[in-house]
Design an enzyme around this catalytic site. Structure first.
Site, PDB file in Angstrom:
ATOM      1  NE  ARG A 145      -2.858   1.367   3.423  1.00 16.37           N
ATOM      2  CZ  ARG A 145      -3.834   1.556   4.327  1.00 16.37           C
ATOM      3  NH1 ARG A 145      -5.096   1.645   3.922  1.00 16.37           N
ATOM      4  NH2 ARG A 145      -3.559   1.625   5.614  1.00 16.37           N
ATOM      5  CG  ASP A 195      -4.963   2.884  10.890  1.00 18.10           C
ATOM      6  OD1 ASP A 195      -5.956   3.563  11.241  1.00 18.10           O
ATOM      7  OD2 ASP A 195      -4.966   2.154   9.881  1.00 18.10           O
TER       8      ASP A 195
END
Length: 532
Positions: free
Chosen positions: A165, A446
């Site tokens: 990613r 996160d």
């Protein structure tokens, strides 16, 4: 040590030590320079278009489906295809590109590891370069790690499939500049991972696979398609060698899923319900609408109408085009207390059962300890099938814009506000200290989950909302609670950890981005200035 390398186009502010010399080779930098030169101007236009779109929404024009693209929506086209090693993605684990994490994730009982340069990585220069080395070594099968006690971590046979990613379009790589401006972090991550690994991946029967975050429009998807096609042509690879899964984690993008799939049809294999960022985007996109203010974060679950509609529409849209519909993240982490752990596993199983029943082809977890439980849920749902592409949801009533924008029921409580403060401050402190993936109160936080925490409070202040007990939410109440919750954090963590950390800086940043009149778009942008 080479002081710094300057290509014909790029300037590097960091010295080139041994790590940089492995990754920033002349040929790799030439490729990066080509991509930056060719694609940065359009990327900058796309970011400007985001602002224009948001201005229209702020002025009262709610997001909606696009009538001008009816021919795309009504056409019978399909995506180009899905490689053999991506046909079964029932459980995917995500985590930052740190060496031990990469090994443990690839060894977990999962099908795919999404190695993350984005929301779970605080992108200091050292970590970004080390991440590229770690992924190169993982692809080559040579990665190992020894901890301080001498325990050695190595790859097992048949590790999970690796997907990288890259950073979102809005994130810069401040240590590399082009014409005096920081280059796009997305192109830095893509160029280096692709350049160093494409040959080895193809020789192993895999390929260069990517996750694309934070997309807001089909024009951004088309930009990525051009980047991928340029890279394929540059290295004489067949069209469609590069494969991508794109996260539908912004509110504008949910109205353009057909168009996104169409413009990336040579390269895309699926869309993913990035639920936490999607909730954050709902707050941010609809920030001027007092009737659409969200309640406590804990109330915003996937059974809420606007989130359930999002999941079902994504599945129906993807499967019609032969693309995967991936489920979202289980942020829970296992507990050492058996009673708490049973509660966690039951919550996760129920969440994943909902996804499997809806027709998702797979799902995300943040911790290897959840892999077996989640794998069992999807094994039972899929049986001998590798995926659920045959679940077309053709009998569903059409999902409307009103359903996707529906206000969310739930309470605004003092306890919820205080919890948001503690989570956001602790996450910001970890992030500016170089750690982007942090266990806090039993959840793997996160950037996305921290964003929900701070934007919720901004929204409550902005619209002068009251809590269930009648307290008016304003800047002074927030400042009072912030000071009190800083003391709670200090008590929970202990004086030594608190004093050695960067909690004062984190609190100052939290206060600024929560009380400014204009909503700060991403906490990682001001946070990045505090990273080395």
């Amino acid at each position: 040590m080479i002081q710094q390398a300057i290509s014909t186009e790029l300037a590097f502010s960091q010295p080139f030590g041994r790590a940089e010399q492995q990754i920033l080779t002349d040929a790799a930098v030439d490729f990066l320079s080509e991509l930056v030169t060719r694609f940065t101007p359009r990327r900058n236009e796309l970011l400007a278009e985001r602002k224009l779109s948001q201005t229209k929404i702020d002025s009262g024009m709610l997001p909606d489906f696009i009538s001008e693209t009816a021919s795309i929506k009504n056409g019978g086209w399909k995506i180009r295809g899905i490689p053999a090693d991506l046909q079964d993605r029932r459980v995917e684990i995500t985590g930052p590109v740190e060496r031990k994490m990469v090994i443990n994730a690839l060894n977990a009982n999962v099908n795919v590891f999404m190695a993350d340069f984005e929301d779970s990585l605080a992108p200091s220069w050292e970590k970004v370069i080390a991440g590229q080395i770690n992924l190169r070594d993982a692809v080559n099968g040579t990665i190992s790690y020894s901890n301080e006690a001498g325990k050695i971590y190595q790859l097992k046979p048949n590790p999970a499939v690796l997907i990288c990613r890259v950073r979102g379009l809005h994130l810069p790589e401040k240590h590399v500049s082009w014409r005096g401006e920081a280059i796009p972090g997305s192109l830095f991550d893509f160029a280096l991972y692709f350049f160093h690994n494409v040959d080895t991946l193809l020789a192993k029967g895999s390929g260069p696979y990517f996750y694309l975050p934070k997309t807001q429009s089909f024009q951004e998807a088309a930009w990525w398609s051009e980047v991928f096609s340029y890279a394929e042509d540059r290295f004489d690879l067949p069209r469609g060698t590069i494969k991508a899964t794109l996260l539908i984690e912004t509110l504008p993008a949910v109205f353009q899923m057909d168009e996104i799939l169409y413009h990336l049809r040579d390269h895309i294999v699926g869309l993913n319900c990035g639920r936490w960022d999607y909730i954050f985007s709902y707050i941010k996109t609809l920030k001027n609408y007092p009737e659409r203010v969200l309640p406590d974060r804990q109330s915003v679950t996937m059974d809420q109408g606007f989130l359930d509609a999002y999941s079902r529409l994504l599945i129906k849209t993807c499967h019609r085009r032969g693309a995967f519909a991936m489920g979202g993240m289980a942020a829970f982490i296992p507990s050492k207390e058996s009673e708490r752990n049973s509660w966690v596993l039951n919550k996760v199983r129920a969440d994943k059962q909902r996804e499997a029943d809806n027709g998702h082809d797979g799902t995300w977890i943040a911790h290897p300890g959840l892999a077996d439980s989640v794998m069992t849920v999807f094994n039972q749902a899929l049986g001998e099938k590798p995926n659920q592409l045959e679940v077309l949801r053709e009998n569903d009533a059409p999902i409307t814009a009103e359903q996707l924008l529906e206000p969310c029921k739930g309470q605004r409580t003092e306890a919820g506000m205080r919890a948001n403060i503690r989570v956001a401050v602790q996450y910001i402190e970890a992030w500016i200290s170089g750690n982007g993936c942090v266990p806090i109160y039993g959840l793997m936080e996160d950037a996305a989950t921290a964003e929900i925490s701070r934007t919720s409070i901004w929204q409550w202040i902005h619209h002068q909302k009251t809590l269930e007990d009648g307290q008016q939410v304003n800047a002074s109440l927030f400042s009072k609670m912030l000071a009190e919750e800083m003391q709670v954090i200090q008590q929970e963590l202990g004086d030594q950890r608190f004093c050695q950390g960067r909690f004062d800086e984190a609190a100052r940043l939290m206060e600024r981005i929560t009380t400014e009149p204009e909503l700060v778009e991403f906490l990682t942008l001001p946070g990045y200035r505090l990273l080395p």
